[in-house]
Design a protein around this motif. Sequence first.
Motif, PDB file in Angstrom:
ATOM      1  N   ASN A  17      -3.795 -35.093 -91.010  1.00  0.00           N
ATOM      2  CA  ASN A  17      -2.918 -33.956 -90.699  1.00  0.00           C
ATOM      3  C   ASN A  17      -3.328 -33.288 -89.394  1.00  0.00           C
ATOM      4  OD1 ASN A  17      -1.211 -34.174 -92.882  1.00  0.00           O
ATOM      5  ND2 ASN A  17      -2.495 -32.899 -94.192  1.00  0.00           N
ATOM      6  N   ALA A  21      -1.139 -33.002 -85.927  1.00  0.00           N
ATOM      7  CA  ALA A  21      -0.938 -31.730 -85.235  1.00  0.00           C
ATOM      8  C   ALA A  21      -1.427 -31.807 -83.788  1.00  0.00           C
ATOM      9  CB  ALA A  21      -1.658 -30.612 -85.982  1.00  0.00           C
ATOM     10  N   GLU A  24       1.118 -33.811 -81.774  1.00  0.00           N
ATOM     11  CA  GLU A  24       2.398 -33.118 -81.615  1.00  0.00           C
ATOM     12  C   GLU A  24       2.284 -31.802 -80.856  1.00  0.00           C
ATOM     13  OE1 GLU A  24       3.789 -32.892 -85.643  1.00  0.00           O
ATOM     14  OE2 GLU A  24       4.430 -34.982 -85.650  1.00  0.00           O
ATOM     15  N   SER A  25       1.068 -31.398 -80.496  1.00  0.00           N
ATOM     16  CA  SER A  25       0.865 -30.116 -79.809  1.00  0.00           C
ATOM     17  C   SER A  25       1.321 -30.151 -78.358  1.00  0.00           C
ATOM     18  CB  SER A  25      -0.610 -29.726 -79.869  1.00  0.00           C
ATOM     19  OG  SER A  25      -1.389 -30.580 -79.047  1.00  0.00           O
TER      20      SER A  25
END
Length: 91
Positions: A17, A21, A24-25
């Motif tokens: 996870n 993240a 995708e930041s």
Amino acid sequence: MRLDRFLWWSRISASRNFARALAESGHFRIDGRRVERAHLPVRPGNVLAFVTHGGKVRVVRIETLPHRRGPPAEARDCYTELTPGAAPAQD
């Protein structure tokens, strides 16, 4: 192999996870191109650059793709640290 899975299996990220993240930041690059999707494929020879949780830039080159999420020593063999000033990994 998916970017998020590589980050998790090579122990660059503590969880999948967090790897998703991170990818995708928008603070992640593969071979100089900005990445915003965790499902992008990576392969040996790709250079990954990203900002760590502490705000430092880290650069690694993928040497091999891991076959499992093994011990840390096995995971470190999957990439080469290219970050300027970074100390080499100790076994």
